[in-house]
Design a protein around this motif. Sequence first.
Motif, PDB file in Angstrom:
ATOM      1  N   PHE A 133       0.847  -1.195   0.000  1.00 45.44           N
ATOM      2  CA  PHE A 133       0.000   0.000   0.000  1.00 45.44           C
ATOM      3  C   PHE A 133       0.880   1.241   0.000  1.00 45.44           C
ATOM      4  CE2 PHE A 133      -2.389   3.455   1.974  1.00 45.44           C
ATOM      5  CZ  PHE A 133      -3.471   3.504   1.092  1.00 45.44           C
ATOM      6  N   VAL A 134       0.654   2.120  -0.975  1.00 48.38           N
ATOM      7  CA  VAL A 134       1.410   3.362  -1.109  1.00 48.38           C
ATOM      8  C   VAL A 134       0.415   4.478  -1.407  1.00 48.38           C
ATOM      9  CG1 VAL A 134       3.354   4.507  -2.241  1.00 48.38           C
ATOM     10  CG2 VAL A 134       3.303   2.014  -2.101  1.00 48.38           C
ATOM     11  N   ASN A 135       0.674   5.654  -0.875  1.00 38.53           N
ATOM     12  CA  ASN A 135      -0.240   6.771  -1.106  1.00 38.53           C
ATOM     13  C   ASN A 135      -0.402   7.058  -2.593  1.00 38.53           C
ATOM     14  OD1 ASN A 135      -1.922   8.952  -0.144  1.00 38.53           O
ATOM     15  ND2 ASN A 135      -0.299  10.342  -0.760  1.00 38.53           N
ATOM     16  N   ALA A 179       3.715  -1.099   3.709  1.00 34.25           N
ATOM     17  CA  ALA A 179       3.532   0.255   3.198  1.00 34.25           C
ATOM     18  C   ALA A 179       4.883   0.929   3.025  1.00 34.25           C
ATOM     19  CB  ALA A 179       2.667   1.073   4.160  1.00 34.25           C
ATOM     20  N   SER A 203       0.388   6.642   4.228  1.00 29.32           N
ATOM     21  CA  SER A 203       0.294   5.207   3.970  1.00 29.32           C
ATOM     22  C   SER A 203       0.323   4.408   5.261  1.00 29.32           C
ATOM     23  CB  SER A 203       1.451   4.760   3.055  1.00 29.32           C
ATOM     24  OG  SER A 203       1.438   5.456   1.838  1.00 29.32           O
TER      25      SER A 203
END
Length: 400
Positions: free
Chosen positions: A6-8, A127, A133
Amino acid sequence: MNICYFVNQYPKVSHTFIRREILGLESLGAKVIRVAARNSPEELVDETDKQELTKTRCIALGNKKGLLKSGFKQFLSTPLNFIKAIGVAFQLAFNDQNRYFYNLIYLLEACELLRICNEQQVDHIHAHFGTNSASVVLLCKILGGPNYSFTVHGPEEFDKPIQISLGKKIQHASFVVAITSYCRSQLMRWCSFDHWKKITIVHCAVDDQLLAKEHKPITKANHFINIGRLSEQKGQMLLVQAIALLKQRNVDVHLSLIGDGELRGEIERFIKANGLENNIALLGWCSTAQIVEALDDCTALLLPSFAEGLPVSIMESLARKRPVLSTYIAGIPELIDEKSGWLIPAGDDMAIADEIEKIIQLTPEELNALGEYGYQRVSNEHDSVQEAEKLLNAIKALES
């Protein structure tokens, strides 16, 4: 093993190190589910990034109804966890200058992330960055989601550790990745001694394409390059000031700036005001192939940063056997020393100009020896599969 990343924002032109890590994990047999809060397809120039875009789920941008639906369903299925997560979101918001609205959005993103993790039978979430994130994956864990870890790069996380609740995110994480020893030391400042053992080092990696492609020897002594976002942090204004000083000294020098950002207009105005159009070229964002070509045509990379983690552009330059002039801050001295380049004080345009003038006097043999040593360092310490294996082993160790 199913791992959710998960990454912004992903993919992104300045996040190629995340892409390499994901591909390294997949080469080791892990299944990686890519999830981003948002992305900007129009900014992508590299074909591999464009391929990554097709594999990435974007959960926030243009998905208001989807987020609200996930939040409502999560509240109905686990109301106690949801209320607990609201409490944690409010704690994060209180530290974050009372940004309650944004942290409630992160909670809705966490609900949607949890839905995807359940659907994909995710074993672990990882993340990148300790900011937004890490907030989302922390809230996902509170909702009943998988264990999580996150990678901290700096310097943004270390500019506002209390505001982003860095200590709380470390407390709830299964482990935390630092990209350098310096980064690890900063994380130790913001968590209790009991959590120090959670912090492990995994280096960012360079693209195999940069390491393996046939190398060209350095033949020019006065062609330099800078790679990175045009921002205060990276110090490009000092570079153009240094080039102006060298022009006043009648030193023939050429600089190419690869990247874009908020300082582009100011840099363009300085170039025009000082008549540097024949000395400095602004190339914008480039693909990996274009970066390789530009590095192969230069003498050295110039990176006079004010604040950093450990810039990927330094690794890319050494991968092409090009020495680096940078500042002795943060994690940079962990890779650059007198055998692979030059380190100078940060914030000093005169020091940059003086050092460039010395570099121009070096022979091709001296320059190539610096590049060769740097290549050996980056090959040994920043291999994509080797570093991905460290991360994978840390995740697998959670099962034992």
